[in-house]
Design an enzyme around this catalytic site. Sequence first.
Site: not given
Length: 379
Positions: A129, A141, A193, A214, A217, A225, A246, A249, A271
């Site tokens: 990831e 991260h 991400h 995920h 997230n 739009r 969970d 998230h 995760d």
Amino acid sequence: MTETRCTVFARTLYDGASEEAQRDMLIGIEGGRIAFITSGDAAGASHFADIVTPGLIDLQINGAADVQFNDDPTVDALARIAQGAAEGGTAHILPTFITAPGRDYTQAIAAARAAIEAGVPGILGLHLEGPFLSPRRPGIHDPAAIRPMDSEDIELLTQPFPGPLLLTVAPEELPEGAAQALTRAGVILFAGHSAATATEVEQAAAEGLSGATHLFNAMSQIGPREPGVVGAVLTSERMYAGIIADGHHVAWRNVALAARLMPDRLCLVTDAMRSLAGVETSFDLHGETIHLVDGRLTNDKGTLAGAHVAMDESLRNMIAQGIASPGAAVRMASHNPAAALGLQNALGSLRVGHRASLTLFDADMYAKMTICDGHVLRP
């Protein structure tokens, strides 16, 4: 313990393919494969359970049992993480190595390769990831380690690997031709991400992008739009997505929306971090202290830092929230992730000849035993 021959009795069986339950079934295991599935009674069975499902598959797990893969990219660490995951009913994992400086990800590739070649039970492949993410969507991260992909990375990532290699990227940050080169080599590309537009996601999908990490997230959201990554995935006909069920998230209504729109493509993931099946309530993550409070992992600023949820809890959550029937929830934790990896003909459903991976539950859907390729991971 590997059992060359045994029989499992299921009072209720969900086979991963159908939502319908089967009652009073016997599953025979021989040589690490499913030898037979038939109706019968419990007399003479080796193991008994109220509910039996295919062995659960987690596409995204960063750590467990007080071990974090990024901190300890070794075979021994992977074995401990697999054992910790098995406490929640997970038979197979993609240990996940998140963004790290430079080409530290090569340590993860080496460790996962060694674990698979050594036959460490539960290690199915590898999930990287990052670090090829969007600096606009770093999440937890390390922003300093996020960087563009270059030709040397492509060379390293396209080397032969003995299992599924899932790579989470921001598709809008990839150099031209990278997605095609990676997917031609067998790398499974997921978006995550990412600040990509829906058009950028669709272009990447045409070049091999096959899913999202995920969902909801750390990615561009649906706007009036601009559908963003979320809209592109929800309206796709073939892209898969992991989702963290969970209660922290993703809002349950959004989980329900995804389950309704992509029931055959949504994959429950944990995760999970090192606190899962461990004793620690705080730990360090690239210089930040992560705290576990009321089942939620955050840094001092309140940013979510992975999750503290097991796969069996994710199943119970989906059922308790009225989002999925037990059979549908099981499919999202077994067949769908197997299909996302192209392994649906060997894992993810209970079929004669398939690999003998099963999860045994009590009547309340708490995992009691996890079997991986005929090997009892738990207890």
